[in-house]
Design an enzyme around this catalytic site. Structure first.
Site, PDB file in Angstrom:
ATOM      1  N   MET A  89     -11.319  -5.521   5.796  1.00 31.33           N
ATOM      2  CA  MET A  89     -10.594  -4.390   6.596  1.00 31.33           C
ATOM      3  C   MET A  89     -10.414  -5.027   7.851  1.00 31.33           C
ATOM      4  O   MET A  89     -11.158  -5.476   8.692  1.00 31.33           O
ATOM      5  CB  MET A  89     -11.554  -3.231   6.761  1.00 31.33           C
ATOM      6  CG  MET A  89     -11.658  -2.265   5.524  1.00 31.33           C
ATOM      7  SD  MET A  89      -9.952  -1.960   4.444  1.00 31.33           S
ATOM      8  CE  MET A  89      -9.197  -1.025   5.624  1.00 31.33           C
ATOM      9  N   ASP A 148      -4.533   3.812  -1.906  1.00 37.79           N
ATOM     10  CA  ASP A 148      -5.842   4.014  -1.094  1.00 37.79           C
ATOM     11  C   ASP A 148      -6.291   5.341  -1.204  1.00 37.79           C
ATOM     12  O   ASP A 148      -5.569   6.520  -0.992  1.00 37.79           O
ATOM     13  CB  ASP A 148      -5.329   4.013   0.562  1.00 37.79           C
ATOM     14  CG  ASP A 148      -5.056   2.587   0.995  1.00 37.79           C
ATOM     15  OD1 ASP A 148      -5.760   1.835   0.815  1.00 37.79           O
ATOM     16  OD2 ASP A 148      -3.949   2.121   1.569  1.00 37.79           O
ATOM     17  N   HIS A 173      -1.282  -1.425  -4.297  1.00 33.17           N
ATOM     18  CA  HIS A 173      -2.419  -0.998  -3.442  1.00 33.17           C
ATOM     19  C   HIS A 173      -2.498   0.492  -3.159  1.00 33.17           C
ATOM     20  O   HIS A 173      -1.694   1.044  -2.695  1.00 33.17           O
ATOM     21  CB  HIS A 173      -2.750  -1.842  -2.239  1.00 33.17           C
ATOM     22  CG  HIS A 173      -3.876  -1.390  -1.389  1.00 33.17           C
ATOM     23  ND1 HIS A 173      -4.996  -2.342  -1.339  1.00 33.17           N
ATOM     24  CD2 HIS A 173      -4.137  -0.434  -0.351  1.00 33.17           C
ATOM     25  CE1 HIS A 173      -5.850  -2.022  -0.785  1.00 33.17           C
ATOM     26  NE2 HIS A 173      -5.545  -1.222   0.210  1.00 33.17           N
ATOM     27  N   MET A 208      -8.974   8.360  -0.281  1.00 30.71           N
ATOM     28  CA  MET A 208      -9.815   8.613   0.931  1.00 30.71           C
ATOM     29  C   MET A 208     -10.108  10.198   0.555  1.00 30.71           C
ATOM     30  O   MET A 208      -9.710  10.777   0.024  1.00 30.71           O
ATOM     31  CB  MET A 208      -9.073   8.695   1.785  1.00 30.71           C
ATOM     32  CG  MET A 208      -8.338   7.451   2.301  1.00 30.71           C
ATOM     33  SD  MET A 208      -7.521   7.553   4.088  1.00 30.71           S
ATOM     34  CE  MET A 208      -6.694   5.720   3.825  1.00 30.71           C
ATOM     35  N   HIS A 213      -8.552   1.075  -3.911  1.00 28.48           N
ATOM     36  CA  HIS A 213      -9.448   0.881  -2.711  1.00 28.48           C
ATOM     37  C   HIS A 213      -9.942   2.256  -2.554  1.00 28.48           C
ATOM     38  O   HIS A 213      -9.450   3.115  -2.211  1.00 28.48           O
ATOM     39  CB  HIS A 213      -8.575   0.492  -1.693  1.00 28.48           C
ATOM     40  CG  HIS A 213      -9.132   0.353  -0.113  1.00 28.48           C
ATOM     41  ND1 HIS A 213      -8.552   0.149   0.851  1.00 28.48           N
ATOM     42  CD2 HIS A 213     -10.474   0.272  -0.171  1.00 28.48           C
ATOM     43  CE1 HIS A 213      -9.676  -0.162   1.785  1.00 28.48           C
ATOM     44  NE2 HIS A 213     -10.915   0.171   1.260  1.00 28.48           N
ATOM     45  N   ASP A 238      -6.475  -6.197   4.814  1.00 26.08           N
ATOM     46  CA  ASP A 238      -6.078  -4.839   4.457  1.00 26.08           C
ATOM     47  C   ASP A 238      -6.000  -4.155   5.945  1.00 26.08           C
ATOM     48  O   ASP A 238      -7.046  -3.982   6.440  1.00 26.08           O
ATOM     49  CB  ASP A 238      -6.720  -4.107   3.624  1.00 26.08           C
ATOM     50  CG  ASP A 238      -6.063  -2.658   3.041  1.00 26.08           C
ATOM     51  OD1 ASP A 238      -4.919  -2.377   3.634  1.00 26.08           O
ATOM     52  OD2 ASP A 238      -6.841  -1.801   2.843  1.00 26.08           O
ATOM     53  N   GLY A 239      -4.849  -3.887   6.296  1.00 22.21           N
ATOM     54  CA  GLY A 239      -4.825  -3.182   7.725  1.00 22.21           C
ATOM     55  C   GLY A 239      -3.760  -3.856   8.839  1.00 22.21           C
ATOM     56  O   GLY A 239      -4.363  -5.087   9.156  1.00 22.21           O
ATOM     57  N   GLY A 240      -2.695  -3.162   9.127  1.00 22.18           N
ATOM     58  CA  GLY A 240      -2.077  -3.991  10.098  1.00 22.18           C
ATOM     59  C   GLY A 240      -1.253  -5.063   9.859  1.00 22.18           C
ATOM     60  O   GLY A 240      -0.994  -5.901  10.813  1.00 22.18           O
ATOM     61  N   SER A 268       0.809  -1.310  -0.127  1.00 21.95           N
ATOM     62  CA  SER A 268       0.066  -0.003   0.047  1.00 21.95           C
ATOM     63  C   SER A 268       0.985   1.118  -0.002  1.00 21.95           C
ATOM     64  O   SER A 268       1.597   1.454   0.936  1.00 21.95           O
ATOM     65  CB  SER A 268      -0.963   0.142   1.115  1.00 21.95           C
ATOM     66  OG  SER A 268      -1.261   1.206   1.403  1.00 21.95           O
ATOM     67  N   GLY A 302       1.224  -1.787   4.385  1.00 18.59           N
ATOM     68  CA  GLY A 302       1.626  -0.639   4.135  1.00 18.59           C
ATOM     69  C   GLY A 302       2.969  -0.454   4.835  1.00 18.59           C
ATOM     70  O   GLY A 302       4.200  -0.498   4.312  1.00 18.59           O
ATOM     71  N   SER A 303       2.880  -0.074   6.247  1.00 15.95           N
ATOM     72  CA  SER A 303       3.938   0.415   6.961  1.00 15.95           C
ATOM     73  C   SER A 303       4.899  -0.792   6.987  1.00 15.95           C
ATOM     74  O   SER A 303       6.090  -0.564   7.143  1.00 15.95           O
ATOM     75  CB  SER A 303       3.333   0.803   8.429  1.00 15.95           C
ATOM     76  OG  SER A 303       2.532  -0.010   8.884  1.00 15.95           O
ATOM     77  N   GLY A 360      -0.444   2.166   9.599  1.00 15.42           N
ATOM     78  CA  GLY A 360       0.360   2.193  10.732  1.00 15.42           C
ATOM     79  C   GLY A 360      -0.538   1.477  11.839  1.00 15.42           C
ATOM     80  O   GLY A 360       0.041   1.730  13.024  1.00 15.42           O
ATOM     81  N   MET A 419     -12.126   4.583  -0.461  1.00 13.12           N
ATOM     82  CA  MET A 419     -12.808   4.709   0.733  1.00 13.12           C
ATOM     83  C   MET A 419     -13.335   6.056   0.574  1.00 13.12           C
ATOM     84  O   MET A 419     -12.959   7.206   1.094  1.00 13.12           O
ATOM     85  CB  MET A 419     -11.629   4.874   1.733  1.00 13.12           C
ATOM     86  CG  MET A 419     -11.273   3.400   2.171  1.00 13.12           C
ATOM     87  SD  MET A 419      -9.696   3.214   3.156  1.00 13.12           S
ATOM     88  CE  MET A 419      -8.653   3.283   1.702  1.00 13.12           C
TER      89      MET A 419
HETATM   90  C1  DX5 Z   1      -6.242   1.804   5.659  1.00 15.98           C
HETATM   91  C2  DX5 Z   1      -5.942   1.472   4.289  1.00 15.98           C
HETATM   92  C3  DX5 Z   1      -4.517   0.324   4.225  1.00 15.98           C
HETATM   93  C4  DX5 Z   1      -3.529   1.142   4.945  1.00 15.98           C
HETATM   94  C5  DX5 Z   1      -2.456  -0.060   4.952  1.00 15.98           C
HETATM   95  O1  DX5 Z   1      -7.234   2.755   5.604  1.00 15.98           O
HETATM   96  O2  DX5 Z   1      -6.856   0.982   3.561  1.00 15.98           O
HETATM   97  O3  DX5 Z   1      -4.586   0.007   2.670  1.00 15.98           O
HETATM   98  O4  DX5 Z   1      -2.706   1.799   4.143  1.00 15.98           O
HETATM   99  O5  DX5 Z   1      -1.229   0.294   5.886  1.00 15.98           O
HETATM  100  P1  DX5 Z   1      -0.717  -0.611   7.218  1.00 15.98           P
HETATM  101  O6  DX5 Z   1      -0.435  -1.797   6.517  1.00 15.98           O
HETATM  102  O7  DX5 Z   1       0.305   0.188   7.656  1.00 15.98           O
HETATM  103  O8  DX5 Z   1      -1.886  -0.838   8.017  1.00 15.98           O
HETATM  104 ZN    ZN Z   2      -6.447  -0.166   1.602  1.00 10.75          ZN
END
Ligand code: DX5
Ligand code: ZN
Length: 214
Positions: A139, A35, A33, A37, A66, A172-174, A8, A194-195, A147, A68
């Site tokens: 999610m 994001d 990926h 928003m 993605h 997706d997430g963490g 991401s 992502g992180s 992060g 959002m």
């Molecule tokens: C959160 C995003 C994720 C996020 C993932 O709203 O949809 O894709 O960037 O980042 P990490 O892996 O750091 O949670």
């Molecule tokens: Zn995402």
């Protein structure tokens, strides 16, 4: 199922985005990926179609976009025009009937269609649209930021989804090397991260660790 890894770019250094994208491409990423928003559906503002258009020029990786955002149907043509390969909408932002319409339009244009659901949204909410999607993006954090910590309570949801759905399941997430094994075991086959990936010293190793997690 082959495990795919989707870095991401929300965790990338945007001052040198091309270099960051090349880095994960060379390290073995399966898709990118992205994001999107809007500051309404989630409390953050990120990337629009103009950025996707320029990303498209610098990578061959499939672009996994993605959304959002509220009223995603109003922006789909822009993101398709920009070069998206996969588009995900959130079930919290669109009715089942409107989603079905959009999914049919996207399929005609050979775009892969995904539905996403927040950690607190039950599977029953996406039951009616499951037959129109190529993949489900589960999610595992509250959407809005990179992060955050993985929410383990989504694991049973992934498992239950796998028992009724043959397509791709993305989480997706963490996502990191410590939780990836349990996510794969629950039945997911795409890991968005992502992180963990952009924060790693060795990007290739980080991607391999996710892909081969037990
Ligand atoms: C959160 C995003 C994720 C996020 C993932 O709203 O949809 O894709 O960037 O980042 P990490 O892996 O750091 O949670
Ligand atoms: Zn995402």
């Amino acid at each position: 199922m082959k495990i795919k890894v989707a870095p991401s770019i929300l965790s990338a250094d945007f001052s040198c985005l091309e270099r960051e994208i090349k880095k994960v491409e060379l390290a073995g990423a399966d898709m990118l990926h992205i994001d999107v928003m809007d500051g309404h559906f989630v409390p953050n503002i990120t990337i629009g179609p103009v950025v996707v258009k320029y990303i498209r020029r610098v990578t061959k990786l499939p672009l996994d976009v993605h959304l959002m955002i509220e009223n995603p149907q109003n922006f789909i043509d822009d993101f398709v025009g920009a070069g998206s390969d996969m588009l995900t909408m959130h079930i919290e932002t669109i009715s089942a009937s409107s989603f079905r319409l959009q999914a049919a339009r996207l399929k005609k244009r050979k775009i892969k269609v995904g539905i996403s659901l927040n950690p607190d949204t039950p599977l029953s909410k996406i039951k009616d649209v499951l037959k129109y999607v190529d993949f489900v993006l589960v999610m595992s954090v509250y959407p809005g930021f990179s992060g955050q910590g993985f929410i383990p309570a989504v694991l049973p949801k992934i498992k239950q989804l796998r028992s009724i759905f043959d397509g791709d399941i993305s989480v997706d997430g963490g996502v990191n090397d410590k939780v990836a094994g349990s996510i794969i075991k629950a039945g997911a086959n795409i890991l968005a991260a992502g992180s963990y990936i952009f924060g790693a010293k060795n990007t290739k190793l980080a991607i391999e660790r996710l892909r081969n997690a037990k």
